[in-house]
Structure formats: C-alpha cells, structure tokens
Design an enzyme around this catalytic site. Structure first.
Site, mmCIF file in Angstrom:
data_model
loop_
_atom_site.group_PDB
_atom_site.id
_atom_site.type_symbol
_atom_site.label_atom_id
_atom_site.label_comp_id
_atom_site.label_asym_id
_atom_site.label_seq_id
_atom_site.Cartn_x
_atom_site.Cartn_y
_atom_site.Cartn_z
ATOM 1 N N GLU A 66 37.425 29.134 -15.287
ATOM 2 C CA GLU A 66 37.026 29.893 -16.470
ATOM 3 C C GLU A 66 36.353 31.216 -16.129
ATOM 4 O O GLU A 66 36.170 32.064 -17.007
ATOM 5 C CB GLU A 66 36.100 29.040 -17.347
ATOM 6 C CG GLU A 66 36.844 27.894 -18.021
ATOM 7 C CD GLU A 66 35.949 27.025 -18.883
ATOM 8 O OE1 GLU A 66 34.718 27.059 -18.688
ATOM 9 O OE2 GLU A 66 36.479 26.310 -19.741
ATOM 10 N N GLU B 36 39.246 10.353 -2.345
ATOM 11 C CA GLU B 36 37.841 10.691 -2.160
ATOM 12 C C GLU B 36 37.220 10.019 -0.936
ATOM 13 O O GLU B 36 36.092 10.325 -0.557
ATOM 14 C CB GLU B 36 37.035 10.307 -3.401
ATOM 15 C CG GLU B 36 36.906 8.816 -3.640
ATOM 16 C CD GLU B 36 36.011 8.518 -4.845
ATOM 17 O OE1 GLU B 36 35.038 7.776 -4.659
ATOM 18 O OE2 GLU B 36 36.295 9.032 -5.938
#
Length: 272
Positions: A82, A113
């Site tokens: 953004e 992960e």
C-alpha cells in the site's frame, strides 16, 4: 519464555461458543478487541525508536523489509504493497515477504514457516544489506522462518525489529527493537488472526505512515504524492488542489490532467 503456555495459545475466556447467539458472539469479540489499542499504546516508546532508526537509514538509501508467515506475513505484504499507491514511492522502498512466497497470500503453504534458513534466502534475492532494516512479524514469536531471518540479518550487520504477541520470545531475542504486544487469549483459542492480527496491523499502520511522513511524503495532512490510478484518487487530487490553492474545480482538473501530480502542481503554483 516466562510461561510454558504462550499467551497467544491460552484458552479463551469464553466457552461453548457454538451455543451462543449471534449478538452474544459479536459483543464478546468486540469486547476483546477493545483492549488492543491500549496495549499498542504502551509499546509506543519502542515503536518510536524503531521508526527513528528506520528513517535515518532510509534517508541514506536504505529500505524497510517485513518478513512473516501466515496472517503475520500477509499483514506485512499488505502494508508494504500500500505504500507505493498511497505515497508515490518506488515499490522497493518497503518490501514484504511471506513464507511460502506469493502463493501463500491466498493458500497455506505446508511447512513453509518451519524452514529457518528460507527467509534469508528470500531476502538475499533483494540484495539486502547493512543499510536496510528488517522487521519480523510473528504473533507467537516462535516461527522458525522469521527467527532465522532476523538471526542471519544481525550476523550481517542489519538492524532488526519485531512485532510479537508474547513476552520474552525467541524472536524478540534476535531483535534490536522488540515490539511486544501481549493481547492475551483469543476469543477463539489460538486464532491469532483476531486480536494479535489486529494489534500487528495497528502497529504496521503506525510504522509505515510515520516513516513516510518523516521522509516527506505528506504535505499538511494530505497524500500529495499518491498515484492517480483511478477515478476516486483523481477526484481526491482535484479536491486537494481546490483546497490548497483556492482555485476552481475545472482548473484543478486541467492542471492534474497536464502534470499528473498534486505535489508538482502545488510547487509550480507557489513559484508563480
């Protein structure tokens, strides 16, 4: 860590959720959420130090990296993505990486992960260096992907920070700036996309917004460098010009169509 059971994994204060009515569920979730901003407030001093360190390095050409897995990784990628449209910066100023790669933004990637070396491999593809800053995001503070990334970064002289939701975590041990947001048990036990995710999102908002303001990407209170990529943003740009320069809307539209930049128009207008 202080407790054998992570705060993020402790049993919910609520039980028999499946027997609750809709309003009771919504009120319970909302009540839990209300505590989050107060917990974030307590972390402002360490957030401030992290931001000031990041800004000083970015002023010299450094970048800000986020790494995380699952919800934490998605929040980092979201925040980074953004920055270019909001502040008109290059997409390599703030870079978000998620365990498992971009496919993990939509679908869970099994065991991604758990690889303690993969984050550093991912970061090296961007030629991360000692001018940059790395922020690890992990609600538990125990995610190998994130811990390994910070550990390798510190070995290479890179400043590190983290956002975690447990005290004294292995991840915090690898961070120069550990931001610890202990929000406690989730409404649904262990569902850290809820309060923990909200706390992480709030802090990421604070970090990226403050960094961009300090780097001069806001004028007054307006996003003068935003990308005019759709009708809504173009209308916002016109409104900014009308208010800032006290000109009529039609002139503002013509200027924006010609120069494509609110900041550029304001600077040119002030020189006249």
């Amino acid at each position: 860590m202080k407790n054998s059971i992570l705060a993020t994994e402790q049993p919910s204060k609520y039980d028999n959720l499946e027997r609750m009515g809709t309003r009771e569920l919504l009120v319970g979730i909302n009540q839990e959420d209300q505590a989050v901003p107060l917990i974030v407030e307590k972390a402002i001093p360490i957030i401030q130090r992290f931001v000031d360190s990041t800004v000083s390095r970015m002023e010299k050409g450094g970048r800000l990296f986020y790494i995380g897995a699952g919800t934490s990784g998605r929040l980092g990628v979201l925040d980074a993505s953004e920055c270019p449209p909001t502040y008109g910066v290059s997409d390599d100023w703030v870079i978000g990486l998620i365990a498992g790669g971009d496919i993990a933004l939509r679908k869970a990637v099994e065991n991604a992960e758990d690889d303690a070396e993969q984050a550093w491999k991912d970061l090296k593809q961007y030629n991360i260096n000692a001018m940059d800053t790395l922020l690890g995001i992990a609600a538990s503070g125990t995610t190998p992907y994130v811990i390994g990334g910070l550990k390798n970064a510190r070995k290479n002289g890179i400043v590190t920070g983290c956002i975690v939701c447990n005290d004294d975590s292995p991840l915090a041990e690898q961070a120069d700036f550990p931001i610890e947001l202990v929000v406690g048990p989730e409404f649904v036990t262990g569902s850290t996309r809820m309060k923990a995710g909200t706390a992480q999102k709030l802090v990421l908002n604070m970090i990226s917004t403050t960094v961009m303001i300090k780097l001069g990407r806001v004028k007054g209170n307006k996003m003068v460098d935003m990308q005019l990529s759709n009708t809504k943003l173009t209308k916002r740009g016109v409104k900014m010009l009308v208010e800032e320069l006290m000109i009529d809307e039609q002139r503002a539209k013509r200027l924006l169509a010609k120069h494509k930049s609110v900041r550029k128009i304001i600077e040119l207008y002030r020189k006249e």
